[in-house]
Design a protein around this motif. Structure first.
Motif, PDB file in Angstrom:
ATOM      1  N   GLU A  67       0.830  -1.209   0.000  1.00  0.00           N
ATOM      2  CA  GLU A  67       0.000   0.000   0.000  1.00  0.00           C
ATOM      3  C   GLU A  67       0.864   1.258   0.000  1.00  0.00           C
ATOM      4  O   GLU A  67       0.595   2.223  -0.736  1.00  0.00           O
ATOM      5  CB  GLU A  67      -0.917  -0.013   1.226  1.00  0.00           C
ATOM      6  N   ILE A  68       1.908   1.252   0.803  1.00  0.00           N
ATOM      7  CA  ILE A  68       2.797   2.417   0.887  1.00  0.00           C
ATOM      8  C   ILE A  68       3.534   2.622  -0.432  1.00  0.00           C
ATOM      9  O   ILE A  68       3.673   3.755  -0.912  1.00  0.00           O
ATOM     10  CB  ILE A  68       3.802   2.237   2.055  1.00  0.00           C
ATOM     11  N   GLU A  69       3.997   1.532  -1.048  1.00  0.00           N
ATOM     12  CA  GLU A  69       4.714   1.636  -2.323  1.00  0.00           C
ATOM     13  C   GLU A  69       3.796   2.170  -3.423  1.00  0.00           C
ATOM     14  O   GLU A  69       4.197   3.020  -4.229  1.00  0.00           O
ATOM     15  CB  GLU A  69       5.288   0.278  -2.713  1.00  0.00           C
ATOM     16  N   GLN A  70       2.561   1.677  -3.439  1.00  0.00           N
ATOM     17  CA  GLN A  70       1.604   2.149  -4.448  1.00  0.00           C
ATOM     18  C   GLN A  70       1.282   3.631  -4.225  1.00  0.00           C
ATOM     19  O   GLN A  70       1.224   4.411  -5.185  1.00  0.00           O
ATOM     20  CB  GLN A  70       0.327   1.315  -4.376  1.00  0.00           C
TER      21      GLN A  70
ATOM     22  N   GLU B  58       4.246  10.477  -6.294  1.00  0.00           N
ATOM     23  CA  GLU B  58       5.438  10.966  -6.976  1.00  0.00           C
ATOM     24  C   GLU B  58       5.131  11.260  -8.441  1.00  0.00           C
ATOM     25  O   GLU B  58       5.642  12.234  -9.011  1.00  0.00           O
ATOM     26  CB  GLU B  58       6.577   9.946  -6.870  1.00  0.00           C
ATOM     27  N   ALA B  59       4.304  10.432  -9.045  1.00  0.00           N
ATOM     28  CA  ALA B  59       3.914  10.668 -10.444  1.00  0.00           C
ATOM     29  C   ALA B  59       3.124  11.970 -10.561  1.00  0.00           C
ATOM     30  O   ALA B  59       3.335  12.757 -11.496  1.00  0.00           O
ATOM     31  CB  ALA B  59       3.080   9.495 -10.958  1.00  0.00           C
ATOM     32  N   ALA B  60       2.207  12.206  -9.611  1.00  0.00           N
ATOM     33  CA  ALA B  60       1.421  13.442  -9.622  1.00  0.00           C
ATOM     34  C   ALA B  60       2.323  14.659  -9.421  1.00  0.00           C
ATOM     35  O   ALA B  60       2.164  15.692 -10.097  1.00  0.00           O
ATOM     36  CB  ALA B  60       0.354  13.388  -8.527  1.00  0.00           C
TER      37      ALA B  60
ATOM     38  N   GLU C  75      -4.403  20.323  -2.971  1.00  0.00           N
ATOM     39  CA  GLU C  75      -5.741  19.805  -2.675  1.00  0.00           C
ATOM     40  C   GLU C  75      -5.857  18.335  -3.078  1.00  0.00           C
ATOM     41  O   GLU C  75      -6.488  17.530  -2.378  1.00  0.00           O
ATOM     42  CB  GLU C  75      -6.795  20.643  -3.398  1.00  0.00           C
ATOM     43  N   SER C  76      -5.242  17.997  -4.211  1.00  0.00           N
ATOM     44  CA  SER C  76      -5.285  16.609  -4.672  1.00  0.00           C
ATOM     45  C   SER C  76      -4.541  15.693  -3.692  1.00  0.00           C
ATOM     46  O   SER C  76      -5.041  14.628  -3.313  1.00  0.00           O
ATOM     47  CB  SER C  76      -4.651  16.500  -6.061  1.00  0.00           C
ATOM     48  N   LEU C  77      -3.352  16.122  -3.250  1.00  0.00           N
ATOM     49  CA  LEU C  77      -2.574  15.323  -2.307  1.00  0.00           C
ATOM     50  C   LEU C  77      -3.254  15.244  -0.949  1.00  0.00           C
ATOM     51  O   LEU C  77      -3.158  14.216  -0.264  1.00  0.00           O
ATOM     52  CB  LEU C  77      -1.166  15.904  -2.155  1.00  0.00           C
ATOM     53  N   GLU C  78      -3.932  16.314  -0.577  1.00  0.00           N
ATOM     54  CA  GLU C  78      -4.651  16.301   0.701  1.00  0.00           C
ATOM     55  C   GLU C  78      -5.719  15.205   0.692  1.00  0.00           C
ATOM     56  O   GLU C  78      -5.863  14.449   1.656  1.00  0.00           O
ATOM     57  CB  GLU C  78      -5.287  17.656   0.968  1.00  0.00           C
ATOM     58  N   GLU C  79      -6.444  15.105  -0.420  1.00  0.00           N
ATOM     59  CA  GLU C  79      -7.475  14.074  -0.543  1.00  0.00           C
ATOM     60  C   GLU C  79      -6.850  12.683  -0.599  1.00  0.00           C
ATOM     61  O   GLU C  79      -7.321  11.737   0.057  1.00  0.00           O
ATOM     62  CB  GLU C  79      -8.308  14.325  -1.807  1.00  0.00           C
ATOM     63  N   VAL C  80      -5.757  12.552  -1.376  1.00  0.00           N
ATOM     64  CA  VAL C  80      -5.064  11.266  -1.484  1.00  0.00           C
ATOM     65  C   VAL C  80      -4.515  10.842  -0.130  1.00  0.00           C
ATOM     66  O   VAL C  80      -4.619   9.675   0.265  1.00  0.00           O
ATOM     67  CB  VAL C  80      -3.931  11.356  -2.532  1.00  0.00           C
ATOM     68  N   ASN C  81      -3.922  11.793   0.607  1.00  0.00           N
ATOM     69  CA  ASN C  81      -3.353  11.486   1.922  1.00  0.00           C
ATOM     70  C   ASN C  81      -4.432  11.035   2.908  1.00  0.00           C
ATOM     71  O   ASN C  81      -4.207  10.131   3.721  1.00  0.00           O
ATOM     72  CB  ASN C  81      -2.630  12.711   2.480  1.00  0.00           C
ATOM     73  N   GLN C  82      -5.577  11.667   2.831  1.00  0.00           N
ATOM     74  CA  GLN C  82      -6.679  11.285   3.725  1.00  0.00           C
ATOM     75  C   GLN C  82      -7.165   9.869   3.421  1.00  0.00           C
ATOM     76  O   GLN C  82      -7.426   9.076   4.339  1.00  0.00           O
ATOM     77  CB  GLN C  82      -7.824  12.284   3.593  1.00  0.00           C
ATOM     78  N   ASN C  83      -7.276   9.565   2.120  1.00  0.00           N
ATOM     79  CA  ASN C  83      -7.666   8.201   1.732  1.00  0.00           C
ATOM     80  C   ASN C  83      -6.604   7.183   2.164  1.00  0.00           C
ATOM     81  O   ASN C  83      -6.928   6.090   2.636  1.00  0.00           O
ATOM     82  CB  ASN C  83      -7.880   8.116   0.213  1.00  0.00           C
ATOM     83  N   PHE C  84      -5.341   7.584   1.995  1.00  0.00           N
ATOM     84  CA  PHE C  84      -4.240   6.714   2.393  1.00  0.00           C
ATOM     85  C   PHE C  84      -4.251   6.486   3.906  1.00  0.00           C
ATOM     86  O   PHE C  84      -4.054   5.356   4.379  1.00  0.00           O
ATOM     87  CB  PHE C  84      -2.922   7.350   1.956  1.00  0.00           C
ATOM     88  N   GLU C  85      -4.490   7.553   4.655  1.00  0.00           N
ATOM     89  CA  GLU C  85      -4.579   7.427   6.117  1.00  0.00           C
ATOM     90  C   GLU C  85      -5.703   6.469   6.504  1.00  0.00           C
ATOM     91  O   GLU C  85      -5.540   5.618   7.399  1.00  0.00           O
ATOM     92  CB  GLU C  85      -4.812   8.801   6.748  1.00  0.00           C
ATOM     93  N   HIS C  86      -6.833   6.611   5.836  1.00  0.00           N
ATOM     94  CA  HIS C  86      -7.970   5.727   6.111  1.00  0.00           C
ATOM     95  C   HIS C  86      -7.603   4.267   5.836  1.00  0.00           C
ATOM     96  O   HIS C  86      -7.902   3.373   6.637  1.00  0.00           O
ATOM     97  CB  HIS C  86      -9.167   6.148   5.258  1.00  0.00           C
ATOM     98  N   ASN C  87      -6.925   4.037   4.685  1.00  0.00           N
ATOM     99  CA  ASN C  87      -6.550   2.668   4.319  1.00  0.00           C
ATOM    100  C   ASN C  87      -5.563   2.067   5.321  1.00  0.00           C
ATOM    101  O   ASN C  87      -5.708   0.907   5.736  1.00  0.00           O
ATOM    102  CB  ASN C  87      -5.943   2.643   2.910  1.00  0.00           C
ATOM    103  N   LEU C  88      -4.558   2.860   5.692  1.00  0.00           N
ATOM    104  CA  LEU C  88      -3.565   2.362   6.644  1.00  0.00           C
ATOM    105  C   LEU C  88      -4.194   2.090   8.011  1.00  0.00           C
ATOM    106  O   LEU C  88      -3.870   1.094   8.664  1.00  0.00           O
ATOM    107  CB  LEU C  88      -2.425   3.375   6.803  1.00  0.00           C
ATOM    108  N   THR C  89      -5.075   2.989   8.436  1.00  0.00           N
ATOM    109  CA  THR C  89      -5.753   2.803   9.719  1.00  0.00           C
ATOM    110  C   THR C  89      -6.569   1.519   9.718  1.00  0.00           C
ATOM    111  O   THR C  89      -6.550   0.743  10.687  1.00  0.00           O
ATOM    112  CB  THR C  89      -6.667   4.004  10.020  1.00  0.00           C
ATOM    113  N   GLU C  90      -7.265   1.289   8.618  1.00  0.00           N
ATOM    114  CA  GLU C  90      -8.065   0.068   8.505  1.00  0.00           C
ATOM    115  C   GLU C  90      -7.163  -1.167   8.521  1.00  0.00           C
ATOM    116  O   GLU C  90      -7.493  -2.184   9.146  1.00  0.00           O
ATOM    117  CB  GLU C  90      -8.884   0.112   7.213  1.00  0.00           C
ATOM    118  N   MET C  91      -6.008  -1.064   7.859  1.00  0.00           N
ATOM    119  CA  MET C  91      -5.072  -2.188   7.838  1.00  0.00           C
ATOM    120  C   MET C  91      -4.546  -2.500   9.237  1.00  0.00           C
ATOM    121  O   MET C  91      -4.463  -3.664   9.641  1.00  0.00           O
ATOM    122  CB  MET C  91      -3.888  -1.867   6.906  1.00  0.00           C
TER     123      MET C  91
END
Length: 545
Positions: free
Chosen positions: A304-307, A313-315, A389-405
């Protein structure tokens, strides 16, 4: 003329500041060179060699001031204990010969030590040198070492020279041959080179003993390597929060401080032994399940972290390229304006136009330049805002995914820990039944009570207390390990997410600062180019009041 009392002069001393000053003074050369050096002074923290010989010193102290010391001589004193040398981490040579030292100790921090002299002391055992991996020369002559096998301890070092002369163990006529065999890599004994012939003779005499020693060393080395492997594995597995869970470490931990539990196992019935072995097997199997859960979820988190890293980084790279495109477009327009300004300046220099016309036209160019600066700034800020703004949304989704994991990992692990606790409770029940039966049999004299069980089996209350204590200790160890897993995983999550947001804030601030600085430099460059030089005033035109 005053007469010095010879008894007072020989009175034992402690190394203090006054003695240090005196010894430093004694080390200055004689004559004019010494006088000049005394005048310049000598910084203690830069001194590399000190001698405190024949000073009647009883106690080592105050040497911490010599932080750069490489050589230290404390021979021919009354020193009874090696101490207060831990700050001398650069020490390579230490001479403590002709003292009253009975134990080699407190040398752990002197890891650079190469030469150690302890000739004529009261030492009976070779020890305390484990950290001195660079030790090459060791002098232990005229001590009280009686067992020749003491030199086995020295096999861990790459000694070049050893002196053991006049120790009781050297009275054996073959001691030199013994040294030649058991320290095969050493070159000199009692400052005389060991020959191949001596090693061959020693092998004939002591081959059987050497083989036994090598077997013992191999076993010890295997244990050390296993410990090192466990530590390496634990470090590797700490990222998955399940270090040591792929072994019986946690099971052994339960009994580490459980004297009552260990004593109760001495009941010794076949039935209890079988119950204990089953409990251990199932307990360790559950621990391995936790380990496998940890490894599985660690891999999921890593993927998940690598993805996430690849996508962000691409963005960032795409956004950076758009920013570069805007800057390059700006530079292109800027160069066109600069060409026009330079042409205008040439017309002014050639007197084709006057200052007023020059200023009027420059103001038009400046207005155009200001317009493209403003447009460029808006475009770059818009791009950065979009990325933020895009990274803020991505980071929030990432935080949610990691928390769930992490939550899934904790829940799966907790389910296994519940099974571990259940097994411990079943074992305690079985142990209680076996202990009660043994208690009854002991009271009627049917069985002999082992020494470690006599207090526990002396009355019913002691037995109940012992069973309760062992159960409580086991549960506490299990609970602590579960808590450690939970706390470390959640702490890792909190720190990881916190760092993620902090890094993004820093990136955003740096980008805004970068854009602002870039455009400010462009504006200053244009202003410097278009500003008229101050008029040259002819002194003859100045009207005096």
């Amino acid at each position: 003329m005053a007469v010095t009392d010879p008894c007072k002069a020989r009175e034992p001393k402690v190394i203090d500041n006054a003695l240090i000053e005196r010894c430093i003074d004694l080390q200055f050369p004689k004559g004019k060179v010494g006088m000049l050096m005394r005048a310049d002074g000598m910084r203690m923290d830069q001194i590399e060699e000190m001698r405190f010989e024949f000073m009647n010193i009883l106690k080592i102290d105050h040497l911490w001031v010599f932080k750069s010391l490489v050589k230290l001589k404390l021979n021919n004193n009354y020193i009874e204990k090696i101490e207060n040398l831990s700050m001398l981490v650069h020490l390579e040579e230490l001479d403590l010969s002709f003292n009253k030292i009975s134990k080699i100790e407190n040398l752990e921090s002197l890891t650079k030590l190469k030469k150690l002299k302890l000739y004529e002391n009261l030492i009976e055992k070779i020890e305390g040198l484990d950290n001195l991996k660079h030790l090459a020369v060791l002098s232990l002559g005229r001590n009280k070492i009686s067992d020749k096998t003491e030199i086995h301890y020295l096999r861990q070092f790459n000694l070049i020279s050893l002196n053991m002369a006049y120790n009781p163990c050297t009275e054996d006529e073959n001691f030199r041959l013994y040294v030649a065999v058991f320290l095969p890599n050493m070159d000199y004994y009692e400052y005389k080179k060991i020959t191949d012939t001596e090693r061959e003779q020693g092998n004939i005499l002591f081959l059987a003993e050497l083989r036994e020693l090598v077997k013992i060393e191999d076993k010890k080395l295997a244990v050390i390597r296993q410990k090192e492997k466990e530590l390496a594995d634990a470090e590797l597995h700490s990222s998955s929060f399940v270090e040591y869970m792929n072994s019986q470490y946690l099971f052994d931990k339960m009994y580490e401080n459980d004297d009552e539990g260990k004593a109760l196992l001495k009941i010794g019935t076949e039935e209890l032994e079988e119950i204990y072995n089953d409990f251990k097997t199932q307990f360790v199997d559950y621990c391995r399940q936790v380990f496998e859960i940890g490894q599985k979820h660690y891999q999921l988190r890593t993927d998940e972290i690598e993805q996430f890293t690849r996508s962000t980084e691409a963005a960032k790279k795409a956004n950076q390229q758009e920013s570069i495109d805007f800057m390059e477009a700006f530079i292109e327009v800027k160069q066109e304006l600069f060409v026009k300004v330079k042409a205008l300046q040439k017309e002014l220099d050639d007197a084709v136009i006057d200052d007023n016309i020059y200023v009027e036209k420059v103001e038009v160019y400046f207005s155009q330049f200001d317009h493209i600066i403003h447009d460029t700034w808006k475009n770059l800020m818009r791009l950065e805002l979009q990325l933020y703004e895009s990274l803020e949304e991505v980071n929030q989704n990432f935080e949610h995914n990691l928390t769930e994991m992490i939550n899934n990992f904790v829940e799966e692990s907790q389910a296994v820990f519940t099974n571990i606790r259940d097994k411990e409770m079943v074992f305690t029940e079985n142990l209680t039944e076996a202990a009660n039966q043994f208690f009854t049999s002991a009271n009627v004299g049917d069985v002999e009570v082992p020494e470690v069980l006599k207090v526990i089996m002396s009355d019913k209350e002691n037995l109940v207390n012992a069973l309760g204590a062992t159960h409580d200790i086991h549960m506490q160890v299990i609970d602590d390990r579960e808590d450690l897993l939970m706390n470390r995983s959640r702490t890792w999550l909190d720190n990881f997410i916190k760092q993620l947001y902090e890094d993004e804030i820093k990136r955003n601030r740096y980008k805004i600062l970068e854009v602002t600085n870039f455009l400010d430099i462009q504006r200053e460059e244009f202003e410097d180019m278009t500003t008229l030089p101050p008029p040259i005033v002819d002194p003859d035109d100045v009207i005096e009041d």
